[in-house]
Write an enzyme that holds these catalytic residues in place. Structure first.
Site, short mmCIF file in Angstrom:
data_model
loop_
_atom_site.label_atom_id
_atom_site.label_comp_id
_atom_site.label_asym_id
_atom_site.label_seq_id
_atom_site.Cartn_x
_atom_site.Cartn_y
_atom_site.Cartn_z
N CYS A 258 64.55 -24.57 -12.92
CA CYS A 258 65.43 -24.46 -12.68
C CYS A 258 66.23 -26.25 -12.18
O CYS A 258 65.99 -26.66 -11.26
CB CYS A 258 64.25 -24.65 -11.25
N GLU B 142 58.73 -24.77 -11.50
CA GLU B 142 59.92 -23.82 -11.13
C GLU B 142 58.98 -23.36 -9.28
O GLU B 142 58.54 -23.76 -8.79
CB GLU B 142 59.18 -22.64 -12.40
#
Length: 226
Positions: free
Chosen positions: A2, A105
């Protein structure tokens, strides 16, 4: 992946794990890096090697070629395409290691929220992420568009439940080989595709949602939450 990570220990702590015996050319200082919640475009400490000298310097997270000004600079490069695609051709042979403590994440939750998870090595050791970039050398001065991308691969094992992509993490031995200018491009690609650390090396746990705001910093962001 991410796009959020931690890099909080000192550069010499990372060098000690990397175990490269030659003198370090250190452009990041000796104090702890103290980046608990680093976001894209942040300058991060990276390693690169020129001849037999190891350099540590701050480099912006994100890069794009000069002809791609119509799009945002990527922060990651897919291992399946990085060695042969046109986008990263100019920097494919410019290898870096991004030493980190962990990355984050986010997982969707049933209440339409998002829960952040921290991923780190289970032994708490340094995480050496394979990367490529554009950076100053003896022949090339610093440029405004210098930067790097972290190479990512498909997640496997339990980590797949957290996110489908993850950085290619190399052992200290392979990180030294990756940095070595004498390592052939074909060998470098082989390391990325087949020799990155497996999911069994890592552990992951939930952390506070405060990590979602990149302005938040501090050790509280890496503490486990119920």
């Amino acid at each position: 992946m991410c796009g959020r990570l931690s890099q909080y220990r000192g550069i010499h702590d990372f060098v000690a794990v990397l175990s490269i015996p030659d003198a370090l050319i250190n452009h990041v200082g000796d104090a702890p890096l103290a980046r608990y919640n680093a976001a894209p475009t942040t300058p991060l400490a990276v390693f690169h090697q020129q001849e037999q000298q190891l350099f540590a310097q701050n480099l912006r997270w994100g890069w794009r070629p000069h002809w791609a000004k119509d799009r945002a600079a990527p922060i990651n490069a897919r291992v399946e395409k990085v060695a042969h695609g046109a986008f990263f051709r100019a920097i494919w042979r410019h290898r870096l290691i991004v030493p980190i403590d962990n990355w984050f994440e986010w997982v969707d939750t049933p209440d339409n929220g998002r829960q952040p998870w921290l991923i780190r090595r289970a032994d708490r050791s340094a995480v050496f992420c394979a990367a490529i970039g554009q950076f100053p050398t003896a022949e090339t001065p610093e440029r405004d568009d210098d930067g790097f991308v972290i190479i990512t691969a498909d997640s496997v094992g339990g980590m797949l439940d957290i996110h489908d992509r993850r950085p290619v993490v190399l052992s200290a031995e392979l990180a030294r080989e990756w940095l070595d200018p004498g390592t052939a491009a074909e060998r470098a690609e082989q390391m990325l595709l087949f020799e990155g650390e497996g999911s069994e090396v890592f552990e992951w746990y939930k952390v506070d949602k405060a990590v979602g705001n990149a302005r938040n910093q501090g050790p509280c962001l890496i503490a486990e939450t119920p």
